[in-house]
Enzyme design. Sequence first.
Site, PDB file in Angstrom:
ATOM      1  N   CYS A   1       0.926  -1.286  -0.005  1.00  0.00           N
ATOM      2  CA  CYS A   1      -0.079  -0.125  -0.145  1.00  0.00           C
ATOM      3  C   CYS A   1       1.025   1.112  -0.121  1.00  0.00           C
ATOM      4  O   CYS A   1       1.920   1.371   0.778  1.00  0.00           O
ATOM      5  CB  CYS A   1      -0.904  -0.047   1.267  1.00  0.00           C
ATOM      6  SG  CYS A   1      -1.575   1.610   1.477  1.00  0.00           S
TER       7      CYS A   1
ATOM      8  N   CYS B   1      -3.374   7.640  -1.673  1.00  0.00           N
ATOM      9  CA  CYS B   1      -4.835   7.695  -2.591  1.00  0.00           C
ATOM     10  C   CYS B   1      -5.761   8.241  -1.453  1.00  0.00           C
ATOM     11  O   CYS B   1      -6.873   8.682  -2.248  1.00  0.00           O
ATOM     12  CB  CYS B   1      -5.270   6.268  -2.879  1.00  0.00           C
ATOM     13  SG  CYS B   1      -3.637   5.257  -3.476  1.00  0.00           S
TER      14      CYS B   1
ATOM     15  N   THR C   1      -4.170   5.250   7.110  1.00  0.00           N
ATOM     16  CA  THR C   1      -3.300   4.761   6.293  1.00  0.00           C
ATOM     17  C   THR C   1      -2.203   5.838   6.065  1.00  0.00           C
ATOM     18  O   THR C   1      -2.879   7.079   5.472  1.00  0.00           O
ATOM     19  CB  THR C   1      -3.894   4.442   4.786  1.00  0.00           C
ATOM     20  OG1 THR C   1      -4.667   3.037   5.195  1.00  0.00           O
ATOM     21  CG2 THR C   1      -2.944   3.588   3.905  1.00  0.00           C
TER      22      THR C   1
ATOM     23  N   GLU D   1      -0.110   2.118   9.129  1.00  0.00           N
ATOM     24  CA  GLU D   1      -1.360   2.479   9.692  1.00  0.00           C
ATOM     25  C   GLU D   1      -1.057   2.945  11.182  1.00  0.00           C
ATOM     26  O   GLU D   1      -0.392   2.276  11.973  1.00  0.00           O
ATOM     27  CB  GLU D   1      -2.458   1.280   9.822  1.00  0.00           C
ATOM     28  CG  GLU D   1      -2.585   0.314   8.562  1.00  0.00           C
ATOM     29  CD  GLU D   1      -3.338   0.906   7.474  1.00  0.00           C
ATOM     30  OE1 GLU D   1      -4.404   1.821   7.732  1.00  0.00           O
ATOM     31  OE2 GLU D   1      -3.246   0.632   6.342  1.00  0.00           O
TER      32      GLU D   1
ATOM     33  N   HIS E   1     -12.808   5.263  -2.793  1.00  0.00           N
ATOM     34  CA  HIS E   1     -11.736   4.322  -2.472  1.00  0.00           C
ATOM     35  C   HIS E   1     -12.156   2.897  -2.923  1.00  0.00           C
ATOM     36  O   HIS E   1     -10.993   2.220  -2.934  1.00  0.00           O
ATOM     37  CB  HIS E   1     -11.689   4.513  -1.069  1.00  0.00           C
ATOM     38  CG  HIS E   1     -10.372   4.275  -0.483  1.00  0.00           C
ATOM     39  ND1 HIS E   1      -9.212   4.741  -0.912  1.00  0.00           N
ATOM     40  CD2 HIS E   1      -9.698   3.366   0.592  1.00  0.00           C
ATOM     41  CE1 HIS E   1      -8.215   4.460  -0.418  1.00  0.00           C
ATOM     42  NE2 HIS E   1      -8.669   3.714   0.706  1.00  0.00           N
TER      43      HIS E   1
ATOM     44  N   TYR F   1      -9.231   0.446  -5.136  1.00  0.00           N
ATOM     45  CA  TYR F   1      -8.749  -0.997  -4.732  1.00  0.00           C
ATOM     46  C   TYR F   1      -8.775  -1.798  -6.125  1.00  0.00           C
ATOM     47  O   TYR F   1      -8.010  -2.709  -6.204  1.00  0.00           O
ATOM     48  CB  TYR F   1      -9.624  -1.478  -3.652  1.00  0.00           C
ATOM     49  CG  TYR F   1      -9.447  -1.250  -2.306  1.00  0.00           C
ATOM     50  CD1 TYR F   1      -8.746  -0.062  -2.253  1.00  0.00           C
ATOM     51  CD2 TYR F   1      -9.783  -1.996  -1.217  1.00  0.00           C
ATOM     52  CE1 TYR F   1      -8.593   0.340  -0.820  1.00  0.00           C
ATOM     53  CE2 TYR F   1      -9.605  -1.734   0.142  1.00  0.00           C
ATOM     54  CZ  TYR F   1      -8.899  -0.436   0.299  1.00  0.00           C
ATOM     55  OH  TYR F   1      -8.468   0.074   1.497  1.00  0.00           O
TER      56      TYR F   1
ATOM     57  N   CYS G   1      -4.907  -0.442  -7.095  1.00  0.00           N
ATOM     58  CA  CYS G   1      -3.806  -0.866  -6.168  1.00  0.00           C
ATOM     59  C   CYS G   1      -3.679  -2.102  -5.659  1.00  0.00           C
ATOM     60  O   CYS G   1      -2.497  -2.779  -5.641  1.00  0.00           O
ATOM     61  CB  CYS G   1      -3.854  -0.025  -4.963  1.00  0.00           C
ATOM     62  SG  CYS G   1      -5.003  -0.435  -3.580  1.00  0.00           S
TER      63      CYS G   1
ATOM     64  N   GLU H   1      -6.908  -5.144   4.718  1.00  0.00           N
ATOM     65  CA  GLU H   1      -7.364  -4.165   4.099  1.00  0.00           C
ATOM     66  C   GLU H   1      -8.117  -4.229   2.892  1.00  0.00           C
ATOM     67  O   GLU H   1      -9.309  -3.558   2.787  1.00  0.00           O
ATOM     68  CB  GLU H   1      -6.144  -3.063   3.694  1.00  0.00           C
ATOM     69  CG  GLU H   1      -6.642  -1.643   3.319  1.00  0.00           C
ATOM     70  CD  GLU H   1      -5.414  -0.641   3.172  1.00  0.00           C
ATOM     71  OE1 GLU H   1      -4.467  -1.102   3.300  1.00  0.00           O
ATOM     72  OE2 GLU H   1      -5.542   0.605   3.293  1.00  0.00           O
TER      73      GLU H   1
HETATM   74 FE1  SF4 Z   1      -3.253   2.081   0.038  1.00  0.00          FE
HETATM   75 FE2  SF4 Z   1      -4.569   1.117  -1.968  1.00  0.00          FE
HETATM   76 FE3  SF4 Z   1      -5.762   2.607  -0.159  1.00  0.00          FE
HETATM   77 FE4  SF4 Z   1      -3.960   3.654  -2.091  1.00  0.00          FE
HETATM   78  S1  SF4 Z   1      -6.196   2.661  -2.444  1.00  0.00           S
HETATM   79  S2  SF4 Z   1      -4.057   4.145   0.263  1.00  0.00           S
HETATM   80  S3  SF4 Z   1      -2.630   1.857  -2.162  1.00  0.00           S
HETATM   81  S4  SF4 Z   1      -5.226   0.530   0.086  1.00  0.00           S
HETATM   82 FE    FE Z   2      -7.424   1.743   2.202  1.00  0.00          FE
END
Ligand code: SF4
Ligand code: FE
Length: 482
Positions: free
Chosen positions: A100, A104, A191, A257, A292, A296, A299, A447
């Site tokens: 991660c 984002c 995060t 985190e 968000h 995902y 990412c 996550e």
């Molecule tokens: Fe982390 Fe993915 Fe959230 Fe970006 S979208 S902060 S990489 S978990």
């Molecule tokens: Fe997240």
Amino acid sequence: MALKTGEQYLRSLESLNISAHILGRPTGELAGHGLVQPSRQAVAFTYDAAHDPATRDLFRVVSPLCQEEVNRFTHLHLSSQDLVNKVKMQRHCGASTGCCFQRCVGMDAANAVYSTTFDCDQKHGTSYHARFRDYWAWVQRQDLVVDGAMTDPKGDRGKRPKDQVDPDLFLRVKERRPGGVVISGAKLHQTGMLNSHEILVMPTMAMRPGEEAWAICCAVPVNAPGVRYIYGRQASDTRKLEADTLDVGNPVFGGQEVMTVFEDVFVPDERVFLDGEVEFSGTLVERFASYHRQSYGGCKVGVGDVLIGATALMARMNGVDKASHIREKIIEMNHLNETLYACGLACSHEGRPTAAGNYLVDLLLANVCKLNVTRLPYEIARLATDVAGGLLGTLPSAADLANPETSPYLLKYLAAQPDYQVLDRVKVLRLIENLTAGAGAVGYLIESMHGAGPPAAQRIMIERQAGMEAKVQKVKGLLSIA
Ligand code: SF4
Ligand code: FE
């Protein structure tokens, strides 16, 4: 202002002078701390990628808000192509860092706050949108990292915020002073918080009349008086503190985190973007969560690329890559991973402009994307564990590999396909371990389940967005039922 490099970003954090409690101890200097540095390196990657000739076009975009070229991580999406490019950028970051990369959340929060403040102003005659535009143009020009802070502790889940034994279990406006508000509470699972410059606080859920104090959205500098940080533990995290980092698995990058406590933090009016307009708290949560959930689909797919690549390499190292059942498993891993990517792209392609002008993902498809993310990475991890073999759970340590007494035995008995060195086989095993059961599994698995809301939250949204009545009417029309 020119876009920062990774190095300039890391230096900019040092001047913030923030500290945290890590493993029970106050830690004054965070730069170079073994647990923090890998996560900072991951964020630094998002800066360097904007300077890499191979990726700069994807990572850079001209923002009409500040009239300058900005890093896409601070961009307000102005087309469905922008939404698509966001997902592509996130896949690239995940595939390059194997973790991660944390940046984002602020991007997703900003896009949600931008459109929600506009809608709120239309209804209430407030001036939040202009304030937010000013604030975000500054963030863009400074090329900052913003932590989007949504998740409250929530206490007794059967009770509303005002009915909790402790009203701080939902972050709230505790006091009003001339020129601003005082907030009190906490945000969990933050995060990349210690790698950020700013915090964008949002309500955790749809508030109701009578819950105005909890309907607060505002920006706080990470070093504001009264803000405290307690570092989150990850499986095998202290391996990062060992002299030989071979056992960490991911040698350079990691996630982060943090629990963040707001102890009577003063926020001036110009940094307040929602204050008591309860009906817009739900809108804000829904939009942030949907962005968000789209994220995902980029990412986690990128991290999936790393896990699939490591599994395929492991199969070669074990000399089993030609076996049909191994090839089948790797095909399945790719099929699942690309399914997630397809979801991320689909909800982006179907994005539509908000009244404020920035683009919002398709809510139904973004929630389908995230619901798949709560499942498919677990299956990919199961297949990786299967192919990697039992050594994944029993491999001796880097120290044993370095010890002259035990090393010859390890080199002799861990040898597999002769084209590959034992040390390289150990590296790949540790990377797979990191992502399926170690510190990296926080980002890739836990996550995936809970980030941007647990599966139940996506099911509620799918039920709301599925257009059931239209489907029923179609059937009635087809069968001539009145
Ligand atoms: Fe982390 Fe993915 Fe959230 Fe970006 S979208 S902060 S990489 S978990
Ligand atoms: Fe997240």
